[in-house]
Design a protein around this motif. Structure first.
Motif: not given
Length: 202
Positions: A1, A5-6, A9, A71-72, A74-79
């Motif tokens: 994502m 978008d993250t 969300q 959650r934000f 964790t998801n953002a650090r995947r970028d």
């Protein structure tokens, strides 16, 4: 994502929490969220666990906000693109005003604006403990007295007006007393007796 978008969300979750829990836009709560984002996302620091206390009035509210923030992050650090940026560039991405929710909310609506990332500030122990607001089972936080800021210019003008009014009242009292004194003294002179009878020469 994609990061945008993250972020969208995350903002949508903040909207939902704002509708269901009081205090989401309190300055203390916003500062706790910013502190967490700055540490874990802007500066990419880590701790064995993430903060659970955000200053809301119930444990349920704090847990919901903590879950959304974690959650934000964790998801953002995947970028990978975000990880390769400098802290100031990450901050710019985080505060991107072009990222809106369906309702039109943007990052600054919930967390304000920061010009610089600032230094790395370590998480204090209290952030990982129950909040004092609900530690004793209280349903709501005790009311906090709000500091009233007084504009010094307004205060000076108000004092000046009050002083002028006071002087005016004193002047009016002085003239009134002076007038009363003159009025009462008008009839105190010697009286001349006028005889109405006829007198004959001796």
């Amino acid at each position: 994502m994609a990061f945008e978008d993250t972020l969208r969300q995350f903002l949508t979750e903040l909207e939902r929490l704002d509708d269901t829990h009081a205090g989401m836009r309190d300055s203390d709560v916003q500062e706790y969220v910013w502190e967490t984002l700055a540490y874990y996302l802007i500066h990419m620091q880590d701790t064995p666990q993430r903060p659970t206390m955000y200053g809301l009035t119930t444990r349920e509210a704090d847990e919901a906000l903590a879950a959304a923030v974690n959650r934000f992050i964790t998801n953002a650090r995947r970028d990978p693109a975000l990880r390769n940026l400098a802290p100031d560039a990450r901050l710019e991405r985080l505060q991107d005003a072009s990222v809106e929710t369906e309702s039109g909310s943007v990052y600054s609506d919930f967390l304000g604006h920061h010009s610089v990332p600032g230094p790395v500030i370590e998480m204090v122990e209290a952030r990982f403990q129950d909040s004092p607001y609900y530690r004793e089972g209280a349903a709501a936080a005790p009311a906090q007295a709000k500091k009233v800021r007084v504009n010094p210019v307004v205060m000076a003008v108000s004092l000046g007006i009050t002083l002028l009014i006071g002087i005016g009242i004193l002047v009016m009292i002085y003239y009134k007393m002076s007038g009363d004194t003159k009025g009462s003294g008008a009839g105190t002179g010697p009286r001349t007796h006028h005889s109405t009878g006829n007198t004959s020469p001796a």
